[in-house]
Design a protein around this motif. Structure first.
Motif, PDB file in Angstrom:
ATOM      1  N   SER A   1       0.854  -1.195   0.000  1.00 23.42           N
ATOM      2  CA  SER A   1       0.000   0.000   0.000  1.00 23.42           C
ATOM      3  C   SER A   1       0.888   1.242   0.000  1.00 23.42           C
ATOM      4  O   SER A   1       1.765   1.371   0.862  1.00 23.42           O
ATOM      5  CB  SER A   1      -0.914   0.019   1.230  1.00 23.42           C
ATOM      6  OG  SER A   1      -1.804  -1.074   1.223  1.00 23.42           O
TER       7      SER A   1
ATOM      8  N   GLU B   1      -1.425  -1.084  -4.157  1.00 23.06           N
ATOM      9  CA  GLU B   1      -2.539  -0.144  -4.197  1.00 23.06           C
ATOM     10  C   GLU B   1      -1.971   1.237  -3.893  1.00 23.06           C
ATOM     11  O   GLU B   1      -1.048   1.384  -3.094  1.00 23.06           O
ATOM     12  CB  GLU B   1      -3.626  -0.515  -3.179  1.00 23.06           C
ATOM     13  CG  GLU B   1      -3.201  -0.444  -1.727  1.00 23.06           C
ATOM     14  CD  GLU B   1      -4.375  -0.639  -0.766  1.00 23.06           C
ATOM     15  OE1 GLU B   1      -5.498  -0.880  -1.219  1.00 23.06           O
ATOM     16  OE2 GLU B   1      -4.129  -0.549   0.471  1.00 23.06           O
TER      17      GLU B   1
ATOM     18  N   VAL C   1      -5.735   1.500   4.287  1.00 24.27           N
ATOM     19  CA  VAL C   1      -4.797   0.622   3.581  1.00 24.27           C
ATOM     20  C   VAL C   1      -5.112  -0.833   3.887  1.00 24.27           C
ATOM     21  O   VAL C   1      -5.579  -1.177   4.970  1.00 24.27           O
ATOM     22  CB  VAL C   1      -3.333   0.948   3.948  1.00 24.27           C
ATOM     23  CG1 VAL C   1      -2.987   2.374   3.562  1.00 24.27           C
ATOM     24  CG2 VAL C   1      -3.064   0.721   5.425  1.00 24.27           C
TER      25      VAL C   1
END
Length: 330
Positions: free
Chosen positions: A7, A35, A82
């Motif tokens: 994340s 991500e 996250v």
């Protein structure tokens, strides 16, 4: 291992000229399992739209639009969102090499015990890359236990005082937050992170590109806002004295290192020295109330007579050394 998600938190504020370069460096990673959380912190330029455009094109991007609250506020807003096993911070005017995550994850595959993996950063100043200066001092990769890293950091050595250019095991630091409402929040975030881990690794390779000297950057100049750094460290020292007394000596040593470093900086740069000395005085005085690591004679002298110590070291000592090196007869 190959499917472990990283994340990446990116606080965004009025960086439309640099934002695409940053995001492209993240989405173009050769390690694709990531991500990207873009936290639009009340931008008044086109940054918010750029964030939304990327989210529409790539499902790995999520965007949060919020009222302006500063860097710490933006990072803190992202932390509950996250989902990755690993966590990274990248500032929106910086970027990373396209193989950064691949190299980091390869190390973590070999050494899964590592909980903070730092990699080298290189300054990008006025359109040019500066010379790479390794935080390890030319020692190559460095491995330390958590306590060793905490001691090293408290004495002004590796790890670096940057939240960026690091990969964290999220579960180890998930409850930590950045001090809100002040600048120089990274110093204490790193300190508290090091109290949570058992293994640290430094990858001596420049993978993070740190844009300096852009207009509006908070790190652009040395000014009295640096007081926030000392307030932050003092607050963490107070927190440690109540919750974890064993870490007080480290927090106090970190404060001493920072005030000593900035005492020399302001004097050598010719900035309003008297104002800086007045601002630093109570922090220097407070160091006396706690133990310090490696209490050398120089440190003791600085604590007792900071102004005299700095002036002597900057103005007098170089002249003495020059005289001693002069040999009229051989």
């Amino acid at each position: 291992m190959s499917e472990r998600v990283v994340s990446i938190i990116v606080p965004v504020y009025n960086v439309e000229a640099y934002l695409a370069e940053c995001i492209d460096s993240l989405l173009g990673q050769t390690y694709p399992h990531l991500e990207v959380l873009l936290i639009d912190d009340g931008s008044t330029d086109g940054s918010g739209k750029i964030c939304d455009d990327y989210a529409q094109r790539d499902s790995r991007v999520r965007v949060v639009h919020k009222a302006n609250g500063g860097l710490s506020s933006a990072r803190n807003a992202a932390l509950p969102l996250v989902s990755g096993e690993y966590l990274m911070y990248v500032d929106s005017d910086d970027w990373i090499a396209l193989d950064t995550l691949e190299k980091c994850m390869a190390i973590l595959k070999r050494q899964p015990e590592v909980e903070i993996l730092e990699f080298g950063a290189i300054d990008y100043i006025d359109g040019q890359l500066a010379e790479y200066k390794s935080y390890s001092g030319g020692k190559g990769d460095v491995q330390m236990s958590g306590p060793e890293a905490l001691r090293s950091y408290s004495l002004g050595n590796l790890p670096s005082p940057l939240a960026c250019a690091k990969l964290y095991v999220r579960d180890r630091i998930s409850e930590l937050r950045f001090l809100d409402g002040r600048l120089h929040e990274d110093n204490t975030y790193i300190f508290e992170s090091l109290t949570k881990i058992k293994h640290y690794y430094y990858l001596n390779e420049p993978l993070y590109f740190y844009r300096r000297n852009r207009e509006g950057a908070i790190t652009q100049t040395l000014n009295l806002k640096v007081q926030d750094m000392f307030l932050n460290i003092s607050d963490v020292r107070s927190k440690m004295s109540k919750e974890h007394p064993e870490y007080v000596v480290y927090a106090n040593s970190l404060l001493l290192h920072r005030v000593l470093d900035y005492s020399f900086r302001c004097y050598r740069q010719g900035i309003d020295v008297k104002k800086f000395e007045k601002m630093l005085a109570p922090f220097i005085d407070s160091v006396k109330s706690y133990p310090i690591l490696a209490p050398t004679a120089k440190k003791r002298l600085f604590i007792r007579m900071p102004k005299l110590y700095v002036r002597f070291t900057v103005n007098v000592l170089p002249k003495i050394r020059k005289v001693l090196k002069w040999r009229p007869f051989k």
